[in-house]
Design a protein around this motif. Structure first.
Motif, PDB file in Angstrom:
ATOM      1  N   ASP A  17       0.828  -1.203   0.000  1.00 61.61           N
ATOM      2  CA  ASP A  17       0.000   0.000   0.000  1.00 61.61           C
ATOM      3  C   ASP A  17       0.865   1.257   0.000  1.00 61.61           C
ATOM      4  O   ASP A  17       0.561   2.231  -0.679  1.00 61.61           O
ATOM      5  CB  ASP A  17      -0.927  -0.002   1.222  1.00 61.61           C
ATOM      6  CG  ASP A  17      -1.998  -1.086   1.124  1.00 61.61           C
ATOM      7  OD1 ASP A  17      -2.527  -1.292   0.020  1.00 61.61           O
ATOM      8  OD2 ASP A  17      -2.288  -1.725   2.139  1.00 61.61           O
ATOM      9  N   ASN A  18       1.939   1.223   0.759  1.00 66.61           N
ATOM     10  CA  ASN A  18       2.802   2.403   0.825  1.00 66.61           C
ATOM     11  C   ASN A  18       3.500   2.673  -0.498  1.00 66.61           C
ATOM     12  O   ASN A  18       3.726   3.831  -0.868  1.00 66.61           O
ATOM     13  CB  ASN A  18       3.799   2.269   1.967  1.00 66.61           C
ATOM     14  CG  ASN A  18       3.127   2.483   3.315  1.00 66.61           C
ATOM     15  OD1 ASN A  18       2.159   3.234   3.406  1.00 66.61           O
ATOM     16  ND2 ASN A  18       3.609   1.807   4.346  1.00 66.61           N
ATOM     17  N   ARG A  48       0.686   4.353  -2.661  1.00 62.93           N
ATOM     18  CA  ARG A  48       0.278   5.713  -2.300  1.00 62.93           C
ATOM     19  C   ARG A  48       1.413   6.728  -2.402  1.00 62.93           C
ATOM     20  O   ARG A  48       1.173   7.929  -2.316  1.00 62.93           O
ATOM     21  CB  ARG A  48      -0.367   5.757  -0.910  1.00 62.93           C
ATOM     22  CG  ARG A  48       0.549   5.578   0.243  1.00 62.93           C
ATOM     23  CD  ARG A  48      -0.260   5.183   1.452  1.00 62.93           C
ATOM     24  NE  ARG A  48      -1.030   6.287   1.938  1.00 62.93           N
ATOM     25  CZ  ARG A  48      -0.641   7.078   2.948  1.00 62.93           C
ATOM     26  NH1 ARG A  48       0.517   6.915   3.524  1.00 62.93           N
ATOM     27  NH2 ARG A  48      -1.413   8.041   3.369  1.00 62.93           N
ATOM     28  N   GLU A  55      -3.948  12.349  -1.463  1.00 55.97           N
ATOM     29  CA  GLU A  55      -4.096  12.867  -0.103  1.00 55.97           C
ATOM     30  C   GLU A  55      -2.752  12.965   0.604  1.00 55.97           C
ATOM     31  O   GLU A  55      -2.492  13.910   1.338  1.00 55.97           O
ATOM     32  CB  GLU A  55      -5.063  11.984   0.687  1.00 55.97           C
ATOM     33  CG  GLU A  55      -6.442  12.009   0.061  1.00 55.97           C
ATOM     34  CD  GLU A  55      -7.464  11.173   0.793  1.00 55.97           C
ATOM     35  OE1 GLU A  55      -8.639  11.234   0.426  1.00 55.97           O
ATOM     36  OE2 GLU A  55      -7.087  10.445   1.732  1.00 55.97           O
ATOM     37  N   PRO A  81      -8.332  15.815   1.618  1.00 56.38           N
ATOM     38  CA  PRO A  81      -9.141  14.636   1.309  1.00 56.38           C
ATOM     39  C   PRO A  81      -9.746  14.708  -0.096  1.00 56.38           C
ATOM     40  O   PRO A  81      -9.843  15.772  -0.691  1.00 56.38           O
ATOM     41  CB  PRO A  81     -10.275  14.682   2.344  1.00 56.38           C
ATOM     42  CG  PRO A  81      -9.900  15.707   3.337  1.00 56.38           C
ATOM     43  CD  PRO A  81      -8.914  16.627   2.697  1.00 56.38           C
ATOM     44  N   SER A  91      -1.029   4.254   8.418  1.00 54.20           N
ATOM     45  CA  SER A  91      -1.361   5.190   7.337  1.00 54.20           C
ATOM     46  C   SER A  91      -1.617   4.455   6.028  1.00 54.20           C
ATOM     47  O   SER A  91      -2.220   5.003   5.117  1.00 54.20           O
ATOM     48  CB  SER A  91      -0.248   6.210   7.162  1.00 54.20           C
ATOM     49  OG  SER A  91       0.959   5.553   6.850  1.00 54.20           O
ATOM     50  N   SER A  92      -1.196   3.220   5.939  1.00 55.94           N
ATOM     51  CA  SER A  92      -1.410   2.479   4.697  1.00 55.94           C
ATOM     52  C   SER A  92      -2.808   1.876   4.601  1.00 55.94           C
ATOM     53  O   SER A  92      -3.149   1.296   3.579  1.00 55.94           O
ATOM     54  CB  SER A  92      -0.378   1.361   4.574  1.00 55.94           C
ATOM     55  OG  SER A  92      -0.482   0.487   5.674  1.00 55.94           O
ATOM     56  N   GLY A 139     -11.599  16.068   7.251  1.00 59.76           N
ATOM     57  CA  GLY A 139     -10.440  15.194   7.062  1.00 59.76           C
ATOM     58  C   GLY A 139      -9.580  15.023   8.297  1.00 59.76           C
ATOM     59  O   GLY A 139      -8.432  14.607   8.199  1.00 59.76           O
ATOM     60  N   ALA A 140     -10.101  15.334   9.482  1.00 58.05           N
ATOM     61  CA  ALA A 140      -9.300  15.201  10.711  1.00 58.05           C
ATOM     62  C   ALA A 140      -8.778  13.778  10.888  1.00 58.05           C
ATOM     63  O   ALA A 140      -7.602  13.567  11.194  1.00 58.05           O
ATOM     64  CB  ALA A 140     -10.129  15.614  11.930  1.00 58.05           C
ATOM     65  N   GLU A 185      -8.091  11.684   8.716  1.00 61.89           N
ATOM     66  CA  GLU A 185      -7.023  11.451   7.755  1.00 61.89           C
ATOM     67  C   GLU A 185      -5.734  12.153   8.174  1.00 61.89           C
ATOM     68  O   GLU A 185      -4.643  11.629   8.009  1.00 61.89           O
ATOM     69  CB  GLU A 185      -7.465  11.914   6.368  1.00 61.89           C
ATOM     70  CG  GLU A 185      -8.648  11.101   5.883  1.00 61.89           C
ATOM     71  CD  GLU A 185      -9.138  11.487   4.503  1.00 61.89           C
ATOM     72  OE1 GLU A 185     -10.028  10.808   3.993  1.00 61.89           O
ATOM     73  OE2 GLU A 185      -8.642  12.481   3.944  1.00 61.89           O
ATOM     74  N   LEU A 186      -5.876  13.355   8.718  1.00 66.54           N
ATOM     75  CA  LEU A 186      -4.688  14.072   9.188  1.00 66.54           C
ATOM     76  C   LEU A 186      -4.004  13.299  10.308  1.00 66.54           C
ATOM     77  O   LEU A 186      -2.785  13.160  10.336  1.00 66.54           O
ATOM     78  CB  LEU A 186      -5.072  15.465   9.689  1.00 66.54           C
ATOM     79  CG  LEU A 186      -3.920  16.293  10.269  1.00 66.54           C
ATOM     80  CD1 LEU A 186      -2.916  16.663   9.187  1.00 66.54           C
ATOM     81  CD2 LEU A 186      -4.424  17.552  10.954  1.00 66.54           C
ATOM     82  N   PHE A 187      -4.797  12.773  11.231  1.00 62.61           N
ATOM     83  CA  PHE A 187      -4.219  12.123  12.407  1.00 62.61           C
ATOM     84  C   PHE A 187      -3.701  10.722  12.089  1.00 62.61           C
ATOM     85  O   PHE A 187      -2.814  10.230  12.767  1.00 62.61           O
ATOM     86  CB  PHE A 187      -5.254  12.039  13.533  1.00 62.61           C
ATOM     87  CG  PHE A 187      -5.480  13.341  14.264  1.00 62.61           C
ATOM     88  CD1 PHE A 187      -5.745  14.514  13.584  1.00 62.61           C
ATOM     89  CD2 PHE A 187      -5.426  13.402  15.653  1.00 62.61           C
ATOM     90  CE1 PHE A 187      -5.968  15.718  14.253  1.00 62.61           C
ATOM     91  CE2 PHE A 187      -5.644  14.600  16.341  1.00 62.61           C
ATOM     92  CZ  PHE A 187      -5.917  15.751  15.636  1.00 62.61           C
ATOM     93  N   GLY A 216      -3.255   9.467   8.628  1.00 66.99           N
ATOM     94  CA  GLY A 216      -2.642   9.307   7.319  1.00 66.99           C
ATOM     95  C   GLY A 216      -3.451   8.424   6.386  1.00 66.99           C
ATOM     96  O   GLY A 216      -3.149   8.326   5.205  1.00 66.99           O
ATOM     97  N   ALA A 217      -4.490   7.786   6.898  1.00 68.62           N
ATOM     98  CA  ALA A 217      -5.269   6.837   6.088  1.00 68.62           C
ATOM     99  C   ALA A 217      -6.545   7.488   5.560  1.00 68.62           C
ATOM    100  O   ALA A 217      -7.242   8.171   6.312  1.00 68.62           O
ATOM    101  CB  ALA A 217      -5.626   5.622   6.932  1.00 68.62           C
ATOM    102  N   PRO A 218      -6.873   7.288   4.287  1.00 67.32           N
ATOM    103  CA  PRO A 218      -8.103   7.847   3.733  1.00 67.32           C
ATOM    104  C   PRO A 218      -9.356   7.211   4.347  1.00 67.32           C
ATOM    105  O   PRO A 218      -9.294   6.133   4.932  1.00 67.32           O
ATOM    106  CB  PRO A 218      -8.036   7.479   2.245  1.00 67.32           C
ATOM    107  CG  PRO A 218      -6.673   6.961   1.994  1.00 67.32           C
ATOM    108  CD  PRO A 218      -6.100   6.539   3.301  1.00 67.32           C
ATOM    109  N   MET A 219     -10.471   7.915   4.167  1.00 67.35           N
ATOM    110  CA  MET A 219     -11.763   7.370   4.591  1.00 67.35           C
ATOM    111  C   MET A 219     -12.524   6.883   3.364  1.00 67.35           C
ATOM    112  O   MET A 219     -12.460   7.512   2.313  1.00 67.35           O
ATOM    113  CB  MET A 219     -12.593   8.460   5.266  1.00 67.35           C
ATOM    114  CG  MET A 219     -12.105   8.773   6.668  1.00 67.35           C
ATOM    115  SD  MET A 219     -13.142  10.026   7.475  1.00 67.35           S
ATOM    116  CE  MET A 219     -12.317  11.518   6.908  1.00 67.35           C
ATOM    117  N   ARG A 238     -10.099  20.482  11.073  1.00 66.07           N
ATOM    118  CA  ARG A 238      -9.430  19.202  10.814  1.00 66.07           C
ATOM    119  C   ARG A 238      -8.363  18.859  11.842  1.00 66.07           C
ATOM    120  O   ARG A 238      -7.853  17.737  11.847  1.00 66.07           O
ATOM    121  CB  ARG A 238      -8.859  19.137   9.393  1.00 66.07           C
ATOM    122  CG  ARG A 238      -7.662  19.994   9.143  1.00 66.07           C
ATOM    123  CD  ARG A 238      -7.491  20.190   7.657  1.00 66.07           C
ATOM    124  NE  ARG A 238      -7.089  18.968   7.004  1.00 66.07           N
ATOM    125  CZ  ARG A 238      -5.792  18.686   6.720  1.00 66.07           C
ATOM    126  NH1 ARG A 238      -4.838  19.515   7.030  1.00 66.07           N
ATOM    127  NH2 ARG A 238      -5.488  17.583   6.104  1.00 66.07           N
TER     128      ARG A 238
END
Lengths: 344, 344, 344, 344
Positions: free
Chosen positions: A219-220, A223, B94, B100, C73-74, C91-92, C94-96, C98-101, D223
């Motif tokens: 995944d890394n 991305r 991202e 996002p 984050s992956s 996107g909080a 995601e910020l914290f 690193g992983a998308p939603m 965020r």
């Protein structure tokens, strides 16, 4: 010939030929091709243990991916204050891992063990990975016992150990030991294994010795934009590079040429070797004006201008004749003129 | 031949030859070489305006770097819910931008303008960039007026416009217009200009039309591990690709072969074209069992299994003879058998 | 009184009194004070197992910190497309992390289990955490068996399970079960446990049931700016909140007032309850013009204007008299006028 | 009394009273309440220009949000190697901005201007923001001309200037100038304006002087989990803090008490002031064993143990009687005993 950096040289003929040879018909994408999968065995044989590997196209990518595997974002990466990772890669390791870097000092590009100890003991952020540049940015090589001492201290404190091996082959030739001895037997968990500076077109390998650090790497890679569709052409470079010890032969030549160049430069009164010449980099202290004069005739030198220390780099493609010619025909006259002017 | 994806094909001979031709002596690193700098003029000529460009090695990298230039981390990227950016790149956009992505629906892979309008009007996060995949993931091509309408709505709301052009050459051949008309004249600010799927080894270009989006790109290339030391070999691929319209010729062949393949597949009772065939992808609706039978004889097909829609991809290297042979000798017998079994 | 949102209400007197009581002399900083450490036992008692906890000042912080602990984050966070996490927090998560939603659909704000199954099976990014909003954004409550079914599917696929419990106390009162039954006994790994909407000044707790997810949380609190020096005043709010079941009493009042309000509103011909009223939110379908008329006399309502669905929210501080007064004296006349105009 | 840190002290009575006064009925959420909006005028009056402001709950949040506004992710933040931002906040500024920090040295906690110049001239990453800690981590205060010189050099090189003002009021009392003179008139673009250490419960303000840096701040607050629903209670603290110059009176007391304490400690033979006492921190050099003895009777001191330098901190709540008592009754006997043992 160019003595500015080994990243300016051509592709070694065997490696270019390897790319051509791989260019037959279609192949599975994203590393599922037989060249890429087959190299897992080759790397495992070379390192005398099962390893995980993947080819990427830049050293920064290889380093940053390694750091991303080695630390959670709540940790910190320790590395030498002159390391490429810290000083030149624009925060790549931080982007990929989320974890800040903490620079550590030390002579001749090597992390001082007492400073490492102090940072581990006093950091507000929990150190989680130690990155060692082998050879260092000053062309010096950590001896195996130095490497083991740093690794051991790191591991006792729960840190992972990473090697930035952009010129690893040159260090290995100097150490004259096995790849295993220079890495995981000294406690190294994962590394960036360079080939570009030693004759490849764009090929650096992420090598993971510690299987617990493999999770999430696919995944890394994606991305970060480092998963290649036509990965076979990256792997083709490594296949040629590793065949018949080509990598060690190319590095041995570069190192030998550096020593030859060092001997010649050291003969000039105005030049003085700044560090022991252990790989393919020769650091020379000389007056800034002399460096400028060399620059004016096309011999560009990087280095540390404020210390009047300049770097000459040889490569897999450098020949003795080239060394002699550049010294006799281009450098010597400039030095002579410089010294004459200074004395007058 | 392989119909799974155009990223499995070989390097076009002209492009491999271009790499070899560039392999002479040393060259400046990191894109300061004459091939890379010269291509700025070539791209500017092709796009009929001054552009900024840099070669990277994957489409994900090109897209993510573009998005990183186009939005602050406090914004959001709008894109189709099936776009590669959103669905396949593991959050690369991202990672590079901090912002996002917000997926938008729409028929046949195209962003529906009323849905775009609704998201712009209602999003809690401020949308800052619109990413358009041209051609779409369904092999359909936005007409110029569709493109202009989306861009115009985006720009009125302060968004930047990005094109993911991994197969841009195929779309351009279909549109039969100039590169300028298909991009910045329709309001596009920057794009990923693909070459790998159309014959290169590993070459995608970041092209920036809007000069206000160039700031910081050098640093972003470095920190994402996409600044190549031996960039000349990336550029050599583009030099060959762009010379004498090779890129358009290769794409034209791929598109032509797709139409030929589509005609042949459409003749089978068990197969039905799912979308208009506008580039080099043929989407076919067929029973899952038939797709499985094809897979069993080595014809692997990606697609949307739950919809029983499967994708055939032709390439720069596909020939009429190959199309005919695969249809006559491999697909037809399987289809015949399948239909026979079903009827019985 | 205000029916727009429960985050507009005052601090419950007991909680403000708790802050005052804690304001004596100095105390250890950053959570080492006795109030904060003592609450670990209190929370562990309430949840019938040892938990890790820390107070933060916003629900977004509590959620994002949880997600950051629950995924590398992956990975990717799965959540309902209407969830606060996805739709409102910029996107909080995601910020914290690193992983998308990845948003998932489903009726009445609840994640549809077949859609969850489909996303788990088909996502290009590996899903690593499931976030469940309890109660949902529509004021509906997952029954325990619904919760268990989602958790079970998630855990079988290796995902962690998170609850966004900004109004958890209201859901718990509705479920009429123990806190343990509503969380970790249903497979929940960690949660945001809200208090602000139910009477606190600014107090939300990160509660971690699964001890393997605690690692690194101290560093993550610091680097996100959520480690409070004078943490005792955050904890003082929770001490008062949890004492003598105050939290449940406050929530019970809010829920009761919502039911009372719902009954009253439902009597108007122009209004129709949109969802079952299970917590302290009443969703009403009514003509946009009527909502506008209410707004004009100061009754601001959030909701989903495009669906003509509007939300009334009661709180810990709402009284029966207030409900009756607002219905009789303010809403009824407007509705009467509206209906009269419409009929004429 | 506690001399370890001013973040351990109680809430000033006027500020707690301010919170209570704000606890009447409902109020608009997320900063739309009249207290929060009204403070914009108050801050603008204090700083003699229009400013943007928002209250957050920790100093780390205020700093990191400022840095996030001041630099793109491709840049770098320059700050002193001992600054809280760099050494204590676990990379918060990097998380919020994406940009790495580069530490700079300098005596007594102040950035050395020649080192700033060198980093600006030589950094591989483009420096984009300079963070100045005022007062420094050593309790020293940059004089206005020092501040102006650093700002001027930074701005000439295109950097923004940030002040970490966790104890800004203490510095201002020492400088005895207007808030405007100490900030934007010296070239400061934005700052973290602290109140927590000087009597608030949890209140730090982000103050932006340069209007071009405001864009996106609302999204960034959300965020990062720092947008408070019941923001009025954060603002209530500032309203009380700023009323009738309470902030300056509290700081003046803390500074005065520090000077009194310094005089007393300096009288001990075993103790020596390490730095000039300019704010509310007294750094004392003393034998490690003596510090340990003080610790054993409950006087915990932070500092730099390896340099045998320890920090005493006074606060808004410290009284002369407390200072005299702690010196006479607690410290003096321990010092006497220590000196006696050492001499014997």
């Amino acid at each position: 010939m160019n003595l500015t950096s080994d990243n300016r040289t051509a592709i070694a003929p065997e490696i270019l030929e390897g790319i051509s040879r791989a260019n037959i018909g279609s192949a599975d994408a994203y590393g599922a091709d037989s060249l890429t999968t087959g190299l897992k065995d080759k790397f495992s044989e070379i390192f005398e243990r099962e390893v995980w590997w993947y080819p990427v196209s830049t050293g920064t990518a290889a380093n940053a991916l390694c750091i991303g595997q080695a630390t959670p974002s709540s940790g910190a990466t320790l590395c030498h204050e002159t390391s490429h990772l810290y000083a030149e890669e624009c925060g790549a390791a931080e982007l990929f891992s989320g974890a800040p870097m903490i620079p550590i000092g030390g002579e001749m590009g090597k992390i001082a063990i007492d400073q490492l100890s102090s940072v581990i003991g006093n950091s507000a952020i929990r150190p989680t990975v130690l990155s060692i540049t082998q050879p260092t940015e000053f062309g010096t090589v950590y001896a195996l016992d130095e490497l083991a001492a740093l690794s051991s201290m790191a591991q006792d404190a729960g840190l992972r150990v990473h090697i930035d091996g952009a010129r690893f082959s040159n260090a290995l030739v100097h150490l004259d030991c096995s790849p295993a001895e220079a890495t995981w037997r000294c406690g190294v968990d994962l590394m960036a294994f360079g080939a570009t500076k030693n004759g490849a077109m764009c090929a650096e390998a992420v090598i993971i010795f510690n299987p617990s650090l493999v999770d999430g790497i696919d995944d890394n890679l994606k991305r970060s934009g480092h998963l290649f569709s036509k990965a076979r052409f990256m792997s083709a470079q490594f296949a040629a590079y590793l065949e018949n010890d080509l990598w060690l032969k190319l590095a041995a030549n570069a190192n030998r040429m550096a020593r030859r160049l060092a001997r010649r430069l050291d003969e000039f009164d105005s030049m003085k070797l700044a560090f022991p010449v252990q790989v393919n980099e020769v650091f020379v202290q000389m007056p800034r004006m002399l460096a400028q004069n060399l620059h004016d005739i096309g011999i560009e030198l990087e280095g540390f201008a404020e210390l009047e220390i300049y770097r000459f780099v040889t490569s897999h493609a450098t020949t003795s004749v080239q060394i002699d010619d550049v010294c006799n025909d281009r450098i010597a006259p400039i030095v002579a003129l410089f010294e004459q002017v200074r004395l007058s």
